[in-house]
Motif scaffolding. Sequence first.
Motif, mmCIF file in Angstrom:
data_model
loop_
_atom_site.group_PDB
_atom_site.id
_atom_site.type_symbol
_atom_site.label_atom_id
_atom_site.label_comp_id
_atom_site.label_asym_id
_atom_site.label_seq_id
_atom_site.Cartn_x
_atom_site.Cartn_y
_atom_site.Cartn_z
ATOM 1 N N TYR A 246 15.333 29.397 69.937
ATOM 2 C CA TYR A 246 15.258 28.792 68.616
ATOM 3 C C TYR A 246 14.340 27.572 68.701
ATOM 4 O O TYR A 246 14.532 26.717 69.562
ATOM 5 C CB TYR A 246 16.666 28.377 68.169
ATOM 6 N N PRO A 247 13.354 27.477 67.822
ATOM 7 C CA PRO A 247 12.314 26.456 68.035
ATOM 8 C C PRO A 247 12.700 25.041 67.608
ATOM 9 O O PRO A 247 11.862 24.161 67.644
ATOM 10 C CB PRO A 247 11.157 26.990 67.183
ATOM 11 N N ILE A 248 13.939 24.824 67.209
ATOM 12 C CA ILE A 248 14.288 23.507 66.684
ATOM 13 C C ILE A 248 14.728 22.545 67.784
ATOM 14 O O ILE A 248 14.334 21.392 67.809
ATOM 15 C CB ILE A 248 15.395 23.639 65.613
ATOM 16 N N TYR A 249 15.535 23.029 68.713
ATOM 17 C CA TYR A 249 16.201 22.113 69.642
ATOM 18 C C TYR A 249 15.391 21.813 70.901
ATOM 19 O O TYR A 249 14.580 22.618 71.343
ATOM 20 C CB TYR A 249 17.535 22.720 70.081
ATOM 21 N N ILE B 99 26.633 25.772 61.685
ATOM 22 C CA ILE B 99 26.551 24.434 62.301
ATOM 23 C C ILE B 99 25.350 24.356 63.248
ATOM 24 O O ILE B 99 24.627 23.361 63.264
ATOM 25 C CB ILE B 99 27.868 24.106 63.047
ATOM 26 N N PHE C 224 22.639 26.708 63.680
ATOM 27 C CA PHE C 224 21.322 27.226 63.308
ATOM 28 C C PHE C 224 20.831 26.790 61.923
ATOM 29 O O PHE C 224 19.640 26.688 61.709
ATOM 30 C CB PHE C 224 21.315 28.760 63.376
ATOM 31 N N PRO D 147 21.129 22.000 61.138
ATOM 32 C CA PRO D 147 20.044 21.147 61.636
ATOM 33 C C PRO D 147 18.743 21.343 60.880
ATOM 34 O O PRO D 147 17.967 20.394 60.692
ATOM 35 C CB PRO D 147 19.862 21.588 63.087
ATOM 36 N N HIS D 148 18.530 22.565 60.427
ATOM 37 C CA HIS D 148 17.329 22.849 59.647
ATOM 38 C C HIS D 148 17.323 22.044 58.354
ATOM 39 O O HIS D 148 16.313 21.460 57.968
ATOM 40 C CB HIS D 148 17.268 24.355 59.360
ATOM 41 N N ARG E 7 16.890 18.252 59.144
ATOM 42 C CA ARG E 7 15.563 17.844 59.610
ATOM 43 C C ARG E 7 14.458 18.173 58.612
ATOM 44 O O ARG E 7 13.287 17.986 58.891
ATOM 45 C CB ARG E 7 15.261 18.516 60.948
ATOM 46 N N GLN E 8 14.861 18.719 57.481
ATOM 47 C CA GLN E 8 13.879 19.075 56.472
ATOM 48 C C GLN E 8 13.265 17.809 55.865
ATOM 49 O O GLN E 8 13.980 16.843 55.588
ATOM 50 C CB GLN E 8 14.595 19.869 55.379
ATOM 51 N N LYS E 9 11.976 17.842 55.681
ATOM 52 C CA LYS E 9 11.288 16.680 55.122
ATOM 53 C C LYS E 9 10.852 16.975 53.692
ATOM 54 O O LYS E 9 10.272 18.029 53.420
ATOM 55 C CB LYS E 9 10.044 16.378 55.945
ATOM 56 N N ASP F 119 18.219 13.686 57.795
ATOM 57 C CA ASP F 119 18.620 13.263 59.135
ATOM 58 C C ASP F 119 18.614 11.743 59.300
ATOM 59 O O ASP F 119 19.332 11.187 60.123
ATOM 60 C CB ASP F 119 17.638 13.885 60.146
#
Lengths: 225, 193
Positions: free
Chosen positions: B109-112, B173, B175, B178-179, B182-184, B191
């Motif tokens: 998963y490319p987030i963490y 929780i 997956f 956090p998306h 962390r969304q802008k 966040d």
Amino acid sequence: MYIQFIKIYFCRNLRFLLLFAMIVLIFAPSCVFAQDISLDGTFEDWGDKPSLDDTKNDEMKHNDIYIVKWFADASSKQCFFYIERDPMRSKNEYNYNHVWTVRLFFNTYQGQKTAVVDYNPDSTMVEVELYDENDRGIWKSKGKWGDPKDTQAAFEFSIPMSELIGSMISGYEFDFYVMSESDRVPDQGVITVSTVSTYPVITAITAFVIAVVGIVLFKRKEHKW
Amino acid sequence: MVVIIFLVWIFFIYIFNKLKMHFFKFLVGSVGLFCFAVYFGKGMLVGPFSYLVAYIVKLFENVFHFYKTSPMHSVVTVYHKQQAVSFIIDYECSGYIEAAVYSSALWFYPIYSVYEKAFNTVFGLVCIFGANVIRILFIAILVHIFGRNVLFISHTILARLLFFIIMIILYYIVFTKPHILRQKVGSFRYDDH
């Protein structure tokens, strides 16, 4: 902020992580020492297997079943059984010296099956024959699996799972009860042996879809984190 | 053959990584890792998984006196009146497949960051173990109270639903949340608040 929080949380919970790893490392090898059953007329290997005690003195003594134990072994693909009756107290007890016949009635996905088990206390020989619902003999086996002690109370045997339920790969369930000439175990109802699958394919597909949707959303927003 | 497939898999991950094709890297990476985890882990890890689940279930024997557990053989036997129902915690019941899916998806998963992935792996495995134990205890309680007749409905519908809900919460929780965090939106980030 979230990353920092996670890092701090991770470090603070390092002990928790180590504890978890220790639990896995300690318990993982233990299953290697799981005691499998060997059909040899000694019953120490039955200590931790599922069992059902029957009411004592509810039938004629030589037919009075005390305990039934069973164990569907995935590694040997055999279903083992242990049956114990009222123990013989002296060699002169006439009824105990005869061949004792016990029947196990199975209800499986493949239909009803009956195992006829003859136990000869003198020779400790146990003969098992499995019949399908049309009373056709489909499998049989024999061996010296009876109790060699003077009490001659118990014997063990096994039936291949393939003969009872077919494949063990995708979960199974079957019911059975045991009958001697006059005693039944359990007195009412049945003993059930079943797997309790989590149905992982559905959960896995759903989980994977959630993760993929997360990625797709992430790419569509094109944010740089 | 397995070695060749493994090398091809590594090659594709490398290519997708070079081309910054994160989605395909995730797709090929996680599916491949899951397949290898199932292929190699089925023999080595399913036993310990089943054992651990049965062992944790056994810890509750002192609270619920109506069942007996044999962790060595991963068997839970529930008693209802004169009847007995034995649950065998095998490959499909151990939660191993769920753990493999979760870990495979998480590690690609490319987030963490690696730290977060390590922590979330442990967190997720604990949740999956916990959910499985709750599921088995739930079936045991229902079978003890209502008898063998409820085995099908408790196992196939109710316990399955319970386990499924816990899994969805876990995936949300790990997956999805956090998306969102962390969304802008312009300079705004959840966040940061």
